[in-house]
Design an enzyme around this catalytic site. Structure first.
Site, mmCIF file in Angstrom:
data_model
loop_
_atom_site.group_PDB
_atom_site.id
_atom_site.type_symbol
_atom_site.label_atom_id
_atom_site.label_comp_id
_atom_site.label_asym_id
_atom_site.label_seq_id
_atom_site.Cartn_x
_atom_site.Cartn_y
_atom_site.Cartn_z
ATOM 1 N N SER A 72 9.645 -7.657 4.930
ATOM 2 C CA SER A 72 9.987 -8.533 3.804
ATOM 3 C C SER A 72 10.329 -9.947 4.253
ATOM 4 C CB SER A 72 11.169 -7.957 3.022
ATOM 5 O OG SER A 72 10.920 -6.638 2.628
HETATM 6 N N1 SAH Z 1 12.351 -2.715 5.344
HETATM 7 C C1 SAH Z 1 11.064 -2.944 5.961
HETATM 8 C C2 SAH Z 1 9.996 -3.286 4.950
HETATM 9 C C3 SAH Z 1 9.253 -2.069 4.655
HETATM 10 S S1 SAH Z 1 7.840 -2.138 3.614
HETATM 11 C C4 SAH Z 1 11.148 -3.989 7.039
HETATM 12 O O1 SAH Z 1 12.193 -4.658 7.165
HETATM 13 O O2 SAH Z 1 10.190 -4.116 7.825
HETATM 14 C C5 SAH Z 1 8.140 -0.603 2.772
HETATM 15 C C6 SAH Z 1 8.078 0.629 3.623
HETATM 16 O O3 SAH Z 1 8.365 1.726 2.774
HETATM 17 C C7 SAH Z 1 6.723 0.914 4.244
HETATM 18 O O4 SAH Z 1 6.860 1.042 5.631
HETATM 19 C C8 SAH Z 1 6.297 2.225 3.578
HETATM 20 O O5 SAH Z 1 5.555 3.077 4.426
HETATM 21 C C9 SAH Z 1 7.637 2.836 3.216
HETATM 22 N N2 SAH Z 1 7.627 3.854 2.174
HETATM 23 C C10 SAH Z 1 6.893 3.891 1.028
HETATM 24 N N3 SAH Z 1 7.202 4.997 0.325
HETATM 25 C C11 SAH Z 1 8.157 5.669 1.019
HETATM 26 C C12 SAH Z 1 8.889 6.879 0.806
HETATM 27 N N4 SAH Z 1 8.717 7.645 -0.268
HETATM 28 N N5 SAH Z 1 9.788 7.257 1.757
HETATM 29 C C13 SAH Z 1 9.982 6.520 2.863
HETATM 30 N N6 SAH Z 1 9.330 5.369 3.114
HETATM 31 C C14 SAH Z 1 8.427 4.941 2.199
#
Ligand code: SAH
Length: 219
Positions: free
Chosen positions: A63
């Protein structure tokens, strides 16, 4: 090189985060401290401190720094809390939470991302964070309740399992809404009730799982 990154970080905090209204001194200190360039892909290094989200592969993103700061501030952490993060991704937000809370559990559905993030965080010396692979829409009942839950992917609506795992007074921060446009919401537990606030408009990648979007939804 470290000095270049450090001054880029200082700039990021002043121009992108403090100037836009984030005030929590602990959040600003965490954003100043965590080396974001170690969480971004090496071919995007020059953008590590830029005012935007970046691709981390597997169609996922790290993000925008400002959004990480806003979401962290909304949790109102003091350092004594146990926090659950859903969507580890690169592990950058996990590291920020590791600076702000006593202990952080983070769930990621893509095993490769979970593994890479855990390695990064261990190498950086974070002993108070633990990453698990699994469907975060169901939370992590094993260690519930949590004083804070932060969801970094977009849900069609708030998963009931996450509300159920909030401690008394605990806060859930989550983007909910349509596939390409959401509102950042806070849900706070008060006994059997929840107080809900709407904050800013945001755009996140989809939360995919039992209480999220289907695996085949547009992405
Ligand atoms: N917080 C992260 C941004 C992540 S983007 C950072 O600082 O880099 C969102 C993430 O959520 C992705 O990696 C995706 O694979 C994950 N995601 C999506 N659905 C999910 C679920 N049901 N459980 C766990 N992770 C999930």
């Amino acid at each position: 090189m470290e000095e270049v990154f450090q001054s880029a970080r200082e700039d990021m905090v002043q121009k992108q985060i403090a100037r836009r209204g984030v005030k929590d001194a602990r959040v600003l200190a965490a954003m100043r401290k965590v080396p974001r360039h170690l969480f971004t892909p090496s071919d995007e290094l020059e953008w590590a401190y830029a005012d935007m989200p970046l691709s981390i592969g597997k169609r996922q993103t790290i993000s925008q720094p400002y959004i990480v700061a806003v979401m962290s501030e909304l949790l109102k952490l003091t350092g004594t809390e146990r926090v659950l993060e859903i969507g580890t991704g690169s592990g950058y937000q996990t590291a920020i939470l590791g600076e702000l809370a006593e202990y952080v559990y983070s769930l990621e559905r893509i095993p490769d991302l979970a593994e890479e993030a855990q390695k990064r965080l261990t190498d950086l010396g974070y002993t108070n964070v633990q990453i698990r692979t699994g469907d975060g829409t169901l939370g992590l009942a094993e260690f519930a309740p949590y004083d804070g839950i932060l969801v970094t992917a977009a849900a069609p609506q708030v998963p009931g399992s996450l509300l159920a795992q909030l401690a008394e007074g605990g806060r859930l921060v989550i983007p909910t809404g349509r596939r390409f446009s959401q509102i950042l919401q806070v849900w706070q537990r008060r006994g059997s009730q929840f107080i809900q606030e709407d904050h800013m408009s945001v755009i996140f990648v989809p939360l995919i799982g039992a209480e999220g979007w289907g695996d085949n939804s547009l992405r």
